[in-house]
Design a protein around this motif. Structure first.
Motif, mmCIF file in Angstrom:
data_model
loop_
_atom_site.group_PDB
_atom_site.id
_atom_site.type_symbol
_atom_site.label_atom_id
_atom_site.label_comp_id
_atom_site.label_asym_id
_atom_site.label_seq_id
_atom_site.Cartn_x
_atom_site.Cartn_y
_atom_site.Cartn_z
ATOM 1 N N LEU A 213 1.118 -1.534 0.164
ATOM 2 C CA LEU A 213 -0.086 -0.390 -0.145
ATOM 3 C C LEU A 213 0.835 1.284 -0.024
ATOM 4 O O LEU A 213 0.518 2.904 -0.641
ATOM 5 N N PHE A 214 2.011 0.660 0.559
ATOM 6 C CA PHE A 214 2.852 2.155 0.548
ATOM 7 C C PHE A 214 3.973 2.865 0.061
ATOM 8 O O PHE A 214 3.592 3.752 -1.090
ATOM 9 N N LEU A 215 4.399 1.553 -0.857
ATOM 10 C CA LEU A 215 4.228 1.716 -2.200
ATOM 11 C C LEU A 215 3.902 2.141 -3.437
ATOM 12 O O LEU A 215 3.771 2.356 -4.692
ATOM 13 N N GLN A 216 2.409 2.371 -3.324
ATOM 14 C CA GLN A 216 1.980 2.425 -4.257
ATOM 15 C C GLN A 216 0.822 3.731 -4.104
ATOM 16 O O GLN A 216 0.203 4.602 -4.226
ATOM 17 N N TRP B 232 5.033 10.071 -6.735
ATOM 18 C CA TRP B 232 5.827 11.033 -7.409
ATOM 19 C C TRP B 232 7.572 10.536 -7.607
ATOM 20 O O TRP B 232 7.840 10.918 -8.062
ATOM 21 N N VAL B 233 8.440 10.292 -6.698
ATOM 22 C CA VAL B 233 9.498 9.756 -6.296
ATOM 23 C C VAL B 233 9.680 8.898 -7.696
ATOM 24 O O VAL B 233 11.043 9.062 -7.915
ATOM 25 N N LYS B 234 9.000 7.993 -8.124
ATOM 26 C CA LYS B 234 9.677 7.292 -9.383
ATOM 27 C C LYS B 234 9.595 7.681 -10.634
ATOM 28 O O LYS B 234 10.573 7.583 -11.089
ATOM 29 N N THR B 235 8.605 9.295 -10.521
ATOM 30 C CA THR B 235 8.416 9.631 -11.458
ATOM 31 C C THR B 235 10.573 10.201 -12.298
ATOM 32 O O THR B 235 10.663 10.514 -13.564
ATOM 33 N N LEU C 248 14.191 4.099 -0.766
ATOM 34 C CA LEU C 248 13.509 5.149 -0.403
ATOM 35 C C LEU C 248 13.836 5.314 0.864
ATOM 36 O O LEU C 248 14.401 6.904 0.737
ATOM 37 N N VAL C 249 14.346 4.750 1.866
ATOM 38 C CA VAL C 249 13.466 5.515 3.868
ATOM 39 C C VAL C 249 15.536 5.228 3.637
ATOM 40 O O VAL C 249 15.731 6.349 4.827
ATOM 41 N N ASP C 250 17.018 5.125 2.914
ATOM 42 C CA ASP C 250 18.103 5.490 3.137
ATOM 43 C C ASP C 250 18.428 7.012 2.818
ATOM 44 O O ASP C 250 19.383 6.755 3.740
ATOM 45 N N LEU D 241 16.205 10.192 -2.462
ATOM 46 C CA LEU D 241 15.175 11.772 -1.840
ATOM 47 C C LEU D 241 16.208 13.185 -1.914
ATOM 48 O O LEU D 241 15.885 13.859 -2.093
ATOM 49 N N ASN D 242 17.572 12.614 -1.719
ATOM 50 C CA ASN D 242 18.273 13.651 -1.973
ATOM 51 C C ASN D 242 19.162 14.282 -3.281
ATOM 52 O O ASN D 242 19.102 14.702 -2.737
#
Length: 98
Positions: free
Chosen positions: A11-14, A20-23, A41-43, A47-48
Motif C-alpha cells: 500500500l505504501f509503495l502505491q 511521484w518519486v518514481k517519476t 527510499l528510506v535510506d 530523496l537527496n
C-alpha cells in the motif's frame, strides 16, 4: 481485519509520494522486491538526489551512499535532506519577499 506487513508495504509503495518519486527514475530496479525499493527510499539517498534536481545549488554535506541498514547513516542522510528542504524554502521565501 488483520493486515500483514507485506500488505502495508505494498500500500505504501502505491502511495502518491512513492509514485511521484518514481517519476524521477531513481527508485528501485525492475528485479528489486518491495522491501528493496522501500529500503532505497528510506535510506535518504534517492530523496537527496531528487532534492538536488529541484535545487542544484551545491551543499557542503555529503550524503552517505552506502547506508547498508546503518540507522546512524540513514538518520544523517535524512537530516541533510530536511536541512536542504528548509534552506530551499527559506531562500524561495526571501526571494519572493523582495
Amino acid at each position: 481485519m488483520d493486515v500483514t506487513v507485506s500488505e502495508l508495504l505494498e500500500l505504501f509503495l502505491q502511495s502518491p509520494l512513492v509514485t511521484w518519486v518514481k517519476t524521477f527514475g531513481d527508485l528501485g530496479s525492475e528485479d528489486q522486491d518491495n522491501l528493496g525499493v522501500y529500503m532505497d527510499l528510506v535510506d535518504g539517498v534517492v530523496l537527496n538526489k531528487i532534492m538536488l534536481q529541484i535545487d542544484p545549488r551545491p551543499t557542503n554535506q555529503r550524503v552517505n551512499k552506502h547506508v547498508n541498514n546503518d540507522t546512524y547513516l540513514r538518520v544523517q542522510n535524512l537530516t541533510i535532506l530536511i536541512r536542504n528542504i528548509k534552506t530551499y524554502y527559506q531562500v524561495r521565501f526571501l526571494l519572493s519577499a523582495n
